[in-house]
Design a protein around this motif. Structure first.
Motif, PDB file in Angstrom:
ATOM      1  N   ALA A 147       7.207   4.018  -7.627  1.00 57.51           N
ATOM      2  CA  ALA A 147       8.319   3.489  -8.427  1.00 57.51           C
ATOM      3  C   ALA A 147       9.286   2.680  -7.571  1.00 57.51           C
ATOM      4  O   ALA A 147       9.858   1.686  -8.024  1.00 57.51           O
ATOM      5  N   ASP A 148       9.461   3.086  -6.308  1.00 58.65           N
ATOM      6  CA  ASP A 148      10.378   2.377  -5.423  1.00 58.65           C
ATOM      7  C   ASP A 148       9.885   0.971  -5.090  1.00 58.65           C
ATOM      8  O   ASP A 148      10.690   0.064  -4.865  1.00 58.65           O
ATOM      9  N   TYR A 149       8.574   0.802  -5.065  1.00 61.53           N
ATOM     10  CA  TYR A 149       8.003  -0.488  -4.674  1.00 61.53           C
ATOM     11  C   TYR A 149       7.720  -1.399  -5.868  1.00 61.53           C
ATOM     12  O   TYR A 149       7.577  -2.610  -5.694  1.00 61.53           O
ATOM     13  N   GLU A 150       7.640  -0.828  -7.060  1.00 62.95           N
ATOM     14  CA  GLU A 150       7.333  -1.657  -8.225  1.00 62.95           C
ATOM     15  C   GLU A 150       8.380  -2.735  -8.473  1.00 62.95           C
ATOM     16  O   GLU A 150       8.073  -3.799  -8.992  1.00 62.95           O
TER      17      GLU A 150
ATOM     18  N   ARG B  50       3.490  -2.523 -12.544  1.00 60.69           N
ATOM     19  CA  ARG B  50       2.839  -3.600 -11.797  1.00 60.69           C
ATOM     20  C   ARG B  50       1.324  -3.402 -11.791  1.00 60.69           C
ATOM     21  O   ARG B  50       0.829  -2.267 -11.874  1.00 60.69           O
ATOM     22  N   PRO B  51       0.579  -4.489 -11.651  1.00 64.33           N
ATOM     23  CA  PRO B  51      -0.861  -4.337 -11.444  1.00 64.33           C
ATOM     24  C   PRO B  51      -1.112  -3.483 -10.207  1.00 64.33           C
ATOM     25  O   PRO B  51      -0.357  -3.555  -9.222  1.00 64.33           O
TER      26      PRO B  51
ATOM     27  N   ALA C 213       0.834  -1.194   0.000  1.00 66.06           N
ATOM     28  CA  ALA C 213       0.000   0.000   0.000  1.00 66.06           C
ATOM     29  C   ALA C 213       0.873   1.249   0.000  1.00 66.06           C
ATOM     30  O   ALA C 213       1.853   1.341   0.737  1.00 66.06           O
ATOM     31  N   VAL C 214       0.496   2.202  -0.833  1.00 66.37           N
ATOM     32  CA  VAL C 214       1.168   3.500  -0.886  1.00 66.37           C
ATOM     33  C   VAL C 214       0.113   4.567  -0.643  1.00 66.37           C
ATOM     34  O   VAL C 214      -0.855   4.675  -1.402  1.00 66.37           O
TER      35      VAL C 214
ATOM     36  N   ASP D 256       4.460  -7.368  -5.965  1.00 68.48           N
ATOM     37  CA  ASP D 256       3.705  -7.958  -7.072  1.00 68.48           C
ATOM     38  C   ASP D 256       2.555  -7.069  -7.499  1.00 68.48           C
ATOM     39  O   ASP D 256       2.156  -7.069  -8.663  1.00 68.48           O
ATOM     40  N   GLN D 257       1.997  -6.325  -6.528  1.00 69.66           N
ATOM     41  CA  GLN D 257       0.931  -5.382  -6.819  1.00 69.66           C
ATOM     42  C   GLN D 257       1.115  -4.149  -5.938  1.00 69.66           C
ATOM     43  O   GLN D 257       1.758  -4.210  -4.882  1.00 69.66           O
TER      44      GLN D 257
END
Length: 224
Positions: free
Chosen positions: A130-133, A171-172, A117-118, A137-138
């Motif tokens: 962008a940091d988490y992509e 990512r989705p 979650a962002v 996975d989503q």
């Protein structure tokens, strides 16, 4: 484990996640409405929190085809291990301040797909996606909790959907934050979201799901 197929375009329809389920009746309502995911919350400060034994029973009652998602907030390894050992799951949702390194660590530790979650309140918040992509996975694009809030999500707050209108990511992703049966269609039309997440928006009281609202939410999302 459920194979989680994610629609990347409008023709396949909108997939809905009903989060914070607590009873078999909640699960039945989500299934009958046609939801794609159900969320189980492991966060004691939430009115939707589940003890492990209750969560296990609830997860075992989930029909085939519904993805079971465990929501945790800055959880330590011991809690993650306890949850994954006791509860049959299809995905882990990280809803705290977990770093990209922590996301990657938990993905490897559990062997489960991870949704991060962002929180969004302004355009600058989108940069974190962008940091988490690279490691998740989503992505769950959610309304940022206000300062001092007891909960990181499930507060019934929305953000300005125009901030992500026409956007897409590698990512989705799933849209959350203040969605209701009355607003979800407009949110989908404005953002292009193909997945949506709801919790408080389908409740009659904090932590108490309303089957009619769940049905109306899924119908509105799919009809957008």
């Amino acid at each position: 484990m459920v194979t989680i197929a994610v629609n990347r375009g409008r023709p396949g329809g909108v997939r809905c996640k009903i989060c914070g389920l607590k009873t078999p009746a909640d699960v039945a309502a989500a299934h009958e409405a046609g939801a794609g995911y159900v969320g189980l919350v492991f966060f004691p400060r939430s009115p939707r929190h589940l003890e492990l034994s209750d969560a296990r029973e609830l997860a075992l009652s989930v029909p085939m085809g519904l993805a079971k998602v465990a929501l945790v907030v800055d959880a330590e390894d011991a809690l993650i291990d306890a949850i994954t050992a006791a509860v049959p799951l299809d995905m882990l949702q990280l809803h705290g301040r977990e770093s990209p390194a922590r996301v990657a660590e938990l993905r490897a530790r559990t062997g489960l797909p991870v949704m991060k979650a962002v929180g969004v309140a302004e355009a600058a918040d989108l940069a974190a996606i962008a940091d988490y992509e690279a490691v998740a996975d989503q992505i769950l694009v959610d309304a940022k909790a206000p300062k001092g809030a007891a909960l990181p999500g499930g507060n019934g707050l929305a953000f300005d959907w125009r901030l992500i209108a026409g956007r897409d990511w590698l990512r989705p992703w799933m849209l959350a934050g203040g969605l209701t049966p009355e607003t979800v269609a407009e949110a989908v039309r404005l953002t292009g979201a193909t997945q949506v997440d709801v919790s408080s928006g389908v409740e009659s009281a904090p932590g108490v799901k309303d089957a009619a609202k769940i049905a109306a939410f899924v119908a509105a999302a799919r009809g957008a």
